[in-house]
Design a protein around this motif. Structure first.
Motif, mmCIF file in Angstrom:
data_model
loop_
_atom_site.group_PDB
_atom_site.id
_atom_site.type_symbol
_atom_site.label_atom_id
_atom_site.label_comp_id
_atom_site.label_asym_id
_atom_site.label_seq_id
_atom_site.Cartn_x
_atom_site.Cartn_y
_atom_site.Cartn_z
ATOM 1 N N GLU A 171 0.822 -1.204 0.000
ATOM 2 C CA GLU A 171 0.000 0.000 0.000
ATOM 3 C C GLU A 171 0.864 1.265 0.000
ATOM 4 N N THR A 186 1.030 4.998 0.829
ATOM 5 C CA THR A 186 0.258 5.814 1.760
ATOM 6 C C THR A 186 0.330 7.307 1.490
ATOM 7 N N LYS A 236 3.658 1.499 2.900
ATOM 8 C CA LYS A 236 3.394 0.820 4.169
ATOM 9 C C LYS A 236 4.388 -0.312 4.401
#
Length: 243
Positions: free
Chosen positions: A171, A173, A192
């Motif tokens: 992910e 961010t 992440k």
């Protein structure tokens, strides 16, 4: 997506409130530079309808962004670009048009400034978008590898600590200094569990190469999955030979 939606709604509300305050509540002090003008100029601008039309421009811009908002929930890849493009062209084009309601002695100067600003902003956005969409390559050399294009650089194989092929991208961010487009992420982002990373990512085109260096983390892939796998094989082979 939620963060982007909040930003869009905030922009719509700000434009609506400002436009309403200027047009309906005579909040002319909200217009940049209006309060510092001589009283005679203020009165002439009001007689010409300049503040009222500026307020209307902001309200129409808010409605336009609201109409385009549903594009975010479709498969259309360039929804964000369309929305930003509309805002820039409509607002700045509207400001150029409104120079006809300026006081006569400042009309020409205002037109030149607003037109020059429009050209500079639109030209800058177009140039940035053009270079952002330019491709990149991972090039393996004798003692180093290079990633070409914007944000690219060259790194020595001896600085590589690991190379991994991932089927799923972790992910992303936060964007710290880069270009985040619907189909492309390029530049410096926070990822992440990986922290600050350099991304060269074609979104939705698995797999992805993760390169960990002594002082940097890089994620890269190509639109063509086979090209990504070839880059991985070439880089892994070179990295192993230098260990």
């Amino acid at each position: 997506m939620l963060g982007l939606l909040i930003v869009h709604i905030s922009v719509i509300l700000i434009f609506l409130i400002l436009g309403w305050a200027i047009r309906k509540k005579e909040g002319y002090w909200l217009i940049s530079g209006f309060a510092s003008r001589p009283k005679e100029e203020q009165e002439e601008l009001i007689r010409n309808g300049f503040p009222q039309k500026l307020g209307g421009l902001l309200i129409i811009a808010a409605i336009g962004v609201l109409i385009l908002l549903p594009l975010m929930f479709t498969s259309f890849k360039y929804a964000l670009e369309v929305q930003i493009g509309f805002m820039i062209i409509f607002l700045m084009g509207g400001i150029i048009y409104l120079t006809k309601y300026e006081v006569p002695k400042k009309r020409k100067r205002s037109y030149i400034i607003s037109t020059s600003l429009f050209i500079a902003v639109v030209g800058g956005v177009v140039a940035t978008s053009y270079f952002s969409y330019q491709g990149y390559e991972l090039v393996t050399k004798e003692k180093s590898f290079e990633i070409t294009g914007m944000y690219g650089d060259e790194w020595a194989y001896e600085d590589i600590t690991s190379v991994e092929l991932m089927e799923k991208l972790p992910e992303v961010t936060v964007r710290t200094n880069g270009v985040g487009l619907p189909t492309l992420s390029k530049g410096h982002f926070k990822v992440k569990n990986y922290g600050r990373s350099l991304l060269f990512i074609q979104k939705g085109s698995s797999p992805y190469i993760y390169i960990e260096l002594k002082d940097k983390k890089i994620f890269i892939n190509d639109k063509d999955p086979e090209q990504t796998r070839l880059w991985f094989e070439q880089l892994s082979e070179k990295a192993i030979l230098t260990q």
